[in-house]
Scaffold this motif. Structure first.
Motif, PDB file in Angstrom:
ATOM      1  N   UNK A 124       0.796  -1.182  -0.160  1.00 30.81           N
ATOM      2  CA  UNK A 124       0.092   0.110   0.205  1.00 30.81           C
ATOM      3  C   UNK A 124       0.796   1.267   0.037  1.00 30.81           C
ATOM      4  N   UNK A 125       2.151   1.187   0.816  1.00 34.78           N
ATOM      5  CA  UNK A 125       2.767   2.505   0.727  1.00 34.78           C
ATOM      6  C   UNK A 125       3.556   2.484  -0.533  1.00 34.78           C
ATOM      7  N   UNK A 126       3.743   1.736  -1.352  1.00 37.39           N
ATOM      8  CA  UNK A 126       4.517   1.805  -2.580  1.00 37.39           C
ATOM      9  C   UNK A 126       3.511   2.281  -3.566  1.00 37.39           C
ATOM     10  N   UNK A 127       2.210   1.662  -3.321  1.00 38.86           N
ATOM     11  CA  UNK A 127       1.250   2.295  -4.328  1.00 38.86           C
ATOM     12  C   UNK A 127       0.915   3.711  -4.186  1.00 38.86           C
ATOM     13  N   UNK A 128       1.059   4.071  -2.912  1.00 34.03           N
ATOM     14  CA  UNK A 128       0.847   5.522  -2.728  1.00 34.03           C
ATOM     15  C   UNK A 128       1.984   6.564  -3.350  1.00 34.03           C
ATOM     16  N   UNK A 129       2.961   5.987  -3.107  1.00 35.26           N
ATOM     17  CA  UNK A 129       4.173   6.722  -3.734  1.00 35.26           C
ATOM     18  C   UNK A 129       4.215   6.737  -5.237  1.00 35.26           C
ATOM     19  N   UNK A 130       3.864   5.618  -5.800  1.00 35.27           N
ATOM     20  CA  UNK A 130       3.451   5.601  -7.077  1.00 35.27           C
ATOM     21  C   UNK A 130       2.517   6.550  -7.672  1.00 35.27           C
ATOM     22  N   UNK A 131       1.401   6.751  -7.193  1.00 40.18           N
ATOM     23  CA  UNK A 131       0.206   7.634  -7.259  1.00 40.18           C
ATOM     24  C   UNK A 131       0.804   9.059  -7.154  1.00 40.18           C
ATOM     25  N   UNK A 132       1.607   9.293  -6.293  1.00 41.33           N
ATOM     26  CA  UNK A 132       1.960  10.606  -5.873  1.00 41.33           C
ATOM     27  C   UNK A 132       3.207  11.020  -7.166  1.00 41.33           C
ATOM     28  N   UNK A 133       3.902  10.059  -7.613  1.00 40.38           N
ATOM     29  CA  UNK A 133       4.664  10.453  -8.648  1.00 40.38           C
ATOM     30  C   UNK A 133       4.292  10.338 -10.184  1.00 40.38           C
ATOM     31  N   UNK A 134       2.901  10.153 -10.304  1.00 42.77           N
ATOM     32  CA  UNK A 134       2.221  10.189 -11.385  1.00 42.77           C
ATOM     33  C   UNK A 134       2.352   8.857 -12.164  1.00 42.77           C
ATOM     34  N   UNK A 135       2.680   7.757 -11.500  1.00 45.48           N
ATOM     35  CA  UNK A 135       2.470   6.287 -12.197  1.00 45.48           C
ATOM     36  C   UNK A 135       1.019   6.110 -12.578  1.00 45.48           C
ATOM     37  N   UNK A 136       0.849   5.576 -13.777  1.00 44.46           N
ATOM     38  CA  UNK A 136      -0.462   5.074 -14.146  1.00 44.46           C
ATOM     39  C   UNK A 136      -0.741   3.708 -13.765  1.00 44.46           C
ATOM     40  N   UNK A 137       0.306   2.730 -13.865  1.00 43.49           N
ATOM     41  CA  UNK A 137      -0.085   1.331 -13.696  1.00 43.49           C
ATOM     42  C   UNK A 137       1.135   0.487 -13.216  1.00 43.49           C
TER      43      UNK A 137
END
Length: 294
Positions: A124-137
């Protein structure tokens, strides 16, 4: 979800570049690039060198959103910068290439003809960081050697995690890779098609996933998945085939596009001049994009 990125992934022409080699596969990647294991003292130096290689590829003038829809990053790459900008930001805002992120942490030991993913700690923490960085998938990989209960377990695990990822707004790329050396490859592909279809049919209409699959022995076997309303795109991996063979197999399967790693970087070397490097990379990208356009 970024609507511009969604449109690019859904409708874009080209393919997905896989630059997500992790700690286990990076030494082999560097050797193919011309950097021996005695060139670095530890893992940190190894990751520095592979980031230099990835930066050289991504910043090349021949690497851009006209032929490359998205790029899969390793977590270590997402956390670094390219020319002073966060990697995902550089990809999207400079190159107009959609950033994806590998989230799995490797594979368990083989059981029943398959290797499940290891537990993904702090997902979940990794997914939050990915979203914050503008990752799509996101992308996660399992491997299959034989048809049977192990294959069924792979699909169950992959889709269970995918459904969790979907709740965050990210699009999961499900990668149940069938070994190209499997003595029962075609049989495994038939079972995989049935198992994936059964799980996809249970998704609500708004939940979109992507699939990354081994090119099948029967051309267009996965056409029902390409057409499935819950499948955003079907990607084919190169899986150990040469680029020539992977391209040929991909071109015979209509609607699927490439997501090559080793086949994309085939022929690149740390010792090449900028002109030679860009020429070889341009030829690679052109051939893969052409095979993805069928």
């Amino acid at each position: 979800m970024n609507e511009q990125q969604l449109t690019k992934v859904r409708d874009g022409v080209g393919f997905v570049a896989a630059l997500d080699q992790s700690g286990g596969s990076t030494p082999k990647t560097l050797r193919r690039y011309g950097i021996a294991e005695d060139a670095y003292a530890d893992e940190n130096e190894m990751f520095d060198l592979v980031h230099e290689m990835r930066t050289r590829i991504i910043t090349s003038p021949v690497f851009g959103g006209d032929r490359i829809i998205g790029t899969i990053l390793f977590e270590n790459t997402m956390d670094r910068e390219i020319l002073g900008r966060p990697s995902a930001d550089y990809l999207w805002n400079v190159k107009h290439v959609v950033p994806f992120l590998k989230v799995d942490k490797g594979l368990q030991k083989e059981a029943d003809g398959a290797r499940l993913m290891k537990r993904i700690p702090y997902l979940d923490g990794l997914l939050e960081r990915a979203l914050a960085q503008g990752v799509f998938a996101t992308k996660m990989r399992s491997t299959i050697t034989l048809p049977g209960p192990g294959l069924a377990d792979v699909v169950t695990q992959q889709l269970d995690v995918a459904e969790h990822i979907l709740t965050t707004g990210l699009v999961p790329i499900v990668e149940p890779e069938i070994d190209i050396g499997s003595p029962r490859k075609a049989e495994a592909e038939d079972q995989l098609l049935e198992a994936l279809t059964e799980r996809l049919d249970r998704l609500p209409p708004e939940h979109l996933v992507m699939l990354k699959l081994t090119p099948p022995e029967t051309d267009n076997l996965y056409a029902p998945l390409v057409a499935h309303p819950n499948v955003l795109r079907v990607l084919f991996l190169s899986g150990g085939y040469s680029r020539e063979e992977a391209n040929a197999r991909l071109a015979r399967n209509h609607g699927a596009i490439a997501s090559f790693s080793r086949a994309l970087t085939e022929g690149l070397s740390v010792s090449q001049s900028p002109e030679d490097f860009d020429r070889v990379l341009d030829q690679s990208i052109a051939s893969i994009a052409a095979a993805s356009a069928t």
